[in-house]
Design an enzyme around this catalytic site. Structure first.
Site, PDB file in Angstrom:
ATOM      1  N   GLU A 251       0.707  -1.643   0.438  1.00  0.00           N
ATOM      2  CA  GLU A 251       0.162  -0.725  -0.254  1.00  0.00           C
ATOM      3  C   GLU A 251       0.758   1.493   0.526  1.00  0.00           C
ATOM      4  O   GLU A 251       0.564   2.529   0.830  1.00  0.00           O
ATOM      5  CB  GLU A 251      -0.678  -0.004   0.803  1.00  0.00           C
TER       6      GLU A 251
HETATM    7  C1  LIG Z   1       2.590 -10.405  -0.018  1.00  0.00           C
HETATM    8  C2  LIG Z   1       2.227  -8.609  -0.246  1.00  0.00           C
HETATM    9  C3  LIG Z   1       1.296  -8.093  -1.489  1.00  0.00           C
HETATM   10  C4  LIG Z   1       0.381  -7.559  -2.060  1.00  0.00           C
HETATM   11  N1  LIG Z   1      -0.933  -7.474  -2.638  1.00  0.00           N
HETATM   12  C5  LIG Z   1      -0.624  -6.175  -3.400  1.00  0.00           C
HETATM   13  C6  LIG Z   1      -2.031  -6.447  -3.900  1.00  0.00           C
HETATM   14  O1  LIG Z   1      -2.819  -6.855  -3.904  1.00  0.00           O
HETATM   15  N2  LIG Z   1      -2.677  -5.467  -5.234  1.00  0.00           N
HETATM   16  C7  LIG Z   1      -1.015  -4.308  -5.220  1.00  0.00           C
HETATM   17  O2  LIG Z   1      -1.037  -4.177  -6.340  1.00  0.00           O
HETATM   18  N3  LIG Z   1       0.100  -4.577  -5.231  1.00  0.00           N
HETATM   19  C8  LIG Z   1       0.453  -5.294  -3.905  1.00  0.00           C
HETATM   20  N4  LIG Z   1       1.588  -5.888  -3.252  1.00  0.00           N
HETATM   21  C9  LIG Z   1       3.014  -4.855  -3.788  1.00  0.00           C
HETATM   22  C10 LIG Z   1       2.942  -3.758  -3.526  1.00  0.00           C
HETATM   23  O3  LIG Z   1       1.907  -2.659  -3.468  1.00  0.00           O
HETATM   24  C11 LIG Z   1       5.142  -3.122  -3.779  1.00  0.00           C
HETATM   25  O4  LIG Z   1       5.443  -4.278  -3.131  1.00  0.00           O
HETATM   26  C12 LIG Z   1       4.975  -2.244  -2.595  1.00  0.00           C
HETATM   27  O5  LIG Z   1       4.336  -1.232  -3.418  1.00  0.00           O
HETATM   28  C13 LIG Z   1       6.122  -1.531  -3.272  1.00  0.00           C
HETATM   29  O6  LIG Z   1       6.126  -1.964  -4.458  1.00  0.00           O
HETATM   30  P1  LIG Z   1       8.289  -2.836  -5.010  1.00  0.00           P
HETATM   31  O7  LIG Z   1       7.510  -4.272  -4.399  1.00  0.00           O
HETATM   32  O8  LIG Z   1       7.768  -2.928  -6.221  1.00  0.00           O
HETATM   33  O9  LIG Z   1       9.340  -2.033  -4.815  1.00  0.00           O
HETATM   34  P2  LIG Z   1      10.102  -0.990  -5.302  1.00  0.00           P
HETATM   35  O10 LIG Z   1       8.974   0.678  -5.884  1.00  0.00           O
HETATM   36  O11 LIG Z   1      10.672  -1.347  -6.346  1.00  0.00           O
HETATM   37  O12 LIG Z   1      10.734   0.365  -4.084  1.00  0.00           O
HETATM   38  C14 LIG Z   1      11.738  -0.678  -3.377  1.00  0.00           C
HETATM   39  C15 LIG Z   1      12.495   0.266  -2.437  1.00  0.00           C
HETATM   40  O13 LIG Z   1      12.915   1.380  -2.739  1.00  0.00           O
HETATM   41  C16 LIG Z   1      11.875   2.604  -2.538  1.00  0.00           C
HETATM   42  N5  LIG Z   1      11.580   3.506  -2.821  1.00  0.00           N
HETATM   43  C17 LIG Z   1      11.345   3.546  -4.461  1.00  0.00           C
HETATM   44  N6  LIG Z   1      11.154   4.771  -4.503  1.00  0.00           N
HETATM   45  C18 LIG Z   1      11.020   5.903  -3.761  1.00  0.00           C
HETATM   46  C19 LIG Z   1      11.558   7.139  -3.401  1.00  0.00           C
HETATM   47  N7  LIG Z   1      11.138   8.079  -4.802  1.00  0.00           N
HETATM   48  N8  LIG Z   1      12.322   8.059  -2.749  1.00  0.00           N
HETATM   49  C20 LIG Z   1      12.308   6.808  -1.819  1.00  0.00           C
HETATM   50  N9  LIG Z   1      12.698   5.801  -1.840  1.00  0.00           N
HETATM   51  C21 LIG Z   1      12.070   5.013  -2.898  1.00  0.00           C
HETATM   52  C22 LIG Z   1      10.912   1.755  -1.857  1.00  0.00           C
HETATM   53  O14 LIG Z   1      10.712   2.321  -0.239  1.00  0.00           O
HETATM   54  C23 LIG Z   1      11.372   0.352  -1.289  1.00  0.00           C
HETATM   55  O15 LIG Z   1      12.200   0.171  -0.266  1.00  0.00           O
HETATM   56  C24 LIG Z   1       2.053  -7.178  -2.401  1.00  0.00           C
HETATM   57  C25 LIG Z   1       3.325  -6.881  -2.157  1.00  0.00           C
HETATM   58  C26 LIG Z   1       3.025  -8.101  -1.376  1.00  0.00           C
HETATM   59  C27 LIG Z   1       4.832  -8.097  -1.305  1.00  0.00           C
END
Ligand SMILES: Cc1cc2nc3c(=O)[nH]c(=O)nc-3n(C[C@H](O)[C@H](O)[C@H](O)COP(=O)(O)OP(=O)(O)OC[C@H]3O[C@@H](n4cnc5c(N)ncnc54)[C@H](O)[C@@H]3O)c2cc1C
Length: 598
Positions: A443
């Protein structure tokens, strides 16, 4: 084996004695019948459902997890989940706060929020199946056409169909502007959707007849980036005009993630293979519609950690009273036993009180936010609706990130109370830690929440909404400033309120010169703001407790509340000084460290 008792007394305290929600609801015609007795009676039954039906499935669901049949793409949820969901539907629980126009019971959203706190304490993995449906319902009821609402909302209200949010793709989670899923317009007004989504919670399961996926995708002529994203309804089974289920749509589960916690919830890789979809809202304005769901989900995620903090606390408290180990530093307390119960040791008490203070402060914030949502939606006065909406938008990233970070601190502390036994599965404590961990990530990670708070919600409007919250603090300070008994609670928030203004202006100025300064300070800033908010609610809770005690009320609940407030201000709130100092240390030490990171 852990146990769980719904914290109904504390919910009643916050709702009726501190926030006086029934009085607020008198001004909202839709909630005319929502008096304190009705709310309490519903929550008592809701607590029974959580503790008696879903809680017993928490550990077994974690152990068993979900299973995917790769040929049929069907997912089987852990034993008992489906039956518990049938009971939930049968009893009408999904309809609690839904609109009577679609078969809902029309109770205030705050009732549902308290119910969900209990469901999350009992079993976060199970609760996510119906939980996501509420967010999808909110997005459709705000942005759907009349026909879409008539087609989907009654079945989501009854719980016969559940909802999901499909945003994330393998190469993009935070930066949804990079999204690739395509939506091609068809002559009949529908869209042909193709793409891959990952990490979709409750993305496939055997608990409901149909799953209504809300999918973000790109039109062929969409502008690049986030301004070219649209929202679509993509049902698992197509829905005929008469509401009956038609053929299987081209959206299915291609795999399940193996993960750290919430094993009972299916985290699905979703393949969308030329599926039929229908647009919600306007072309390229998908994020506007999805934000309704995301905001609901952010409050919901904060509530998940609140639930876990509460259940972890209850179990750690019981263990600390029972487990005997060593003698108290100030001399034996249980002389009839070979050692004292560990609850005599100062640091064990600190761990327990940390969890208690975060649970009770978090509950006040969660209930306050839900009441703001009720007012923002349904209050007859437009100004109240607007003010409530603005304040809620400021508090939402705090309710998400502060509550989930505190959940991490609290569940860890409660596991620590168990010593080595906390690490052993049969006690259930390590599951609370594992299940909570995702709440800080999905989220919008907690870093993203901090940037949203400081960059958009505070500096983005020159601190105007923050000043509104500041006024609430100032009003309480004025009310109680001369009351000596309140000084220990009022002085810290009055001081921090003042500091906050200077601190924000300073960060705004530095950020104007160099935006990385905002990025470097945001996480610390959110935690300071979180303490200002919790501090405000703790002062209000202490105010009520002191009044009751002064009026001769001998219920130990009020003394306990006062003692917890004292603990909070003495041991947790002061971290704000360190946080402001680290935030002020700036971005240079982070950004000029190429050699260290090479
Ligand atoms: C168990 C689980 C359930 C989930 N359920 C859903 C769901 O129902 N629907 C859905 O759509 N998604 C879902 N997600 C996805 C989840 O919302 C994302 O994993 C999350 O938003 C982070 O995206 P990412 O994993 O691509 O990480 P990334 O976006 O690659 O981020 C990696 C790191 O970089 C940091 N970062 C990225 N951009 C910036 C910035 N501009 N400034 C500072 N730091 C930054 C982040 O904070 C993080 O620490 C789920 C994930 C999991 C693991």
């Amino acid at each position: 084996m852990p146990s769980y008792t719904p914290p109904l007394r504390d919910m009643r305290f916050v709702m009726h004695e501190v926030l006086k929600v029934a009085d607020e609801f008198k001004a909202i015609p839709k909630y005319g019948d929502a008096d304190a007795d009705t709310i309490n009676a519903v929550l008592e039954e809701a607590g029974k459902f959580a503790s008696e039906v879903t809680f017993p499935l928490n550990m077994s669901g974690d152990e068993e997890g979900c299973k995917l049949n790769k040929e049929t793409h069907e997912v089987t949820t852990p034993k008992g989940f489906k039956e518990a969901y049938a009971q939930y539907v049968e009893a009408g629980w999904p309809a609690l706060s839904c609109d009577p126009a679609y078969g809902g019971q029309g109770l205030p959203l705050v009732v549902n929020q308290c119910f969900y706190e209990m469901l999350n304490s009992a079993n976060q993995a199970w609760t996510m199946y119906p939980g996501l449906t509420h967010g999808a319902y909110a997005a459709l009821s705000t942005h759907g056409t009349d026909e879409q609402k008539q087609t989907y909302l009654p079945k989501m209200t009854s719980g016969e169909w559940t909802g999901t949010m499909c945003l994330t793709e393998p190469h993009c989670g935070t930066d949804l502007g990079l999204m690739r899923t395509k939506a091609e317009p068809q002559p009949d007004g529908s869209y042909r959707i193709t793409g891959n989504k990952i990490f979709i919670s409750a993305g496939e399961h055997d608990m409901a007849q149909n799953i209504i996926h809300l999918v973000l995708a790109r039109l062929p002529d969409a502008p690049p980036g986030i301004k070219g994203v649209s929202l679509f309804i993509v049902p698992k089974f197509l829905v005929s005009k008469d509401g009956t289920l038609g053929k299987r749509n081209g959206i299915y589960c291609g795999g399940l993630e193996h993960k750290m916690g919430i094993h009972g919830n299916s985290t699905a890789q979703i393949v969308i293979d030329g599926a039929s979809g229908w647009m919600v809202g306007q072309p390229n304005k998908g994020m506007q519609a999805m934000f309704v769901m995301m905001n609901a989900a952010r409050l919901g995620v904060g509530n998940q950690s609140l639930g876990l903090t509460e259940v972890a606390y209850q179990n750690a408290l019981a263990y600390a009273k029972d487990r005997i180990q060593m003698r108290s530093l100030s001399g034996p307390k249980a002389k009839d036993k070979p050692a004292d119960p560990i609850i005599v040791h100062p640091d064990v008490r600190k761990m327990l009180l940390t969890a208690k203070a975060y649970a009770e402060g978090g509950r006040a914030l969660s209930i306050f936010c839900a009441v703001l949502l009720d007012k923002a939606h349904y209050h007859p006065d437009e100004k109240v609706r607007k003010d409530s909406d603005e304040l809620l938008s400021l508090l939402t990233p705090i309710a998400k990130a502060f509550s989930t970070d505190n959940g991490h601190i609290a569940t860890n502390a409660c596991m620590q109370v168990f010593g080595g036994h906390g690490f052993i599965k049969e006690w259930g404590m390590e599951q609370f830690v594992r299940d909570n961990r995702i709440n800080m990530i999905y989220e919008g990670t907690n870093t993203i929440q901090s940037l949203d708070l400081l960059g958009r919600k505070v500096l983005g409007n020159n601190g105007a909404t923050l000043k509104k919250f500041g006024k609430m603090v100032a009003q309480l300070v004025e009310e109680e400033g001369v009351n000596e008994k309140m000084a220990e609670f009022i002085n810290p928030i009055a001081y921090l309120g003042d500091q906050m203004t200077k601190f924000t202006t300073e960060l705004g100025f530095k950020g104007f010169q160099n935006p990385d300064e905002v990025g470097a300070a945001a996480v610390d800033y959110l935690r300071v703001a979180g303490h200002l908010v919790h501090g405000y609610f703790w002062a209000r809770m202490a105010q009520v407790a002191l009044r009751e005690i002064a009026a001769g009320n001998t219920d130990p609940f009020y003394q306990a509340k006062l003692q917890t407030a004292r603990f909070y201000f003495a041991k947790l709130f002061p971290e704000t000084a360190t946080l402001m100092r680290t935030a002020r240390s700036g971005s240079k030490v982070l950004m000029d460290t190429d050699l260290a990171l090479a």
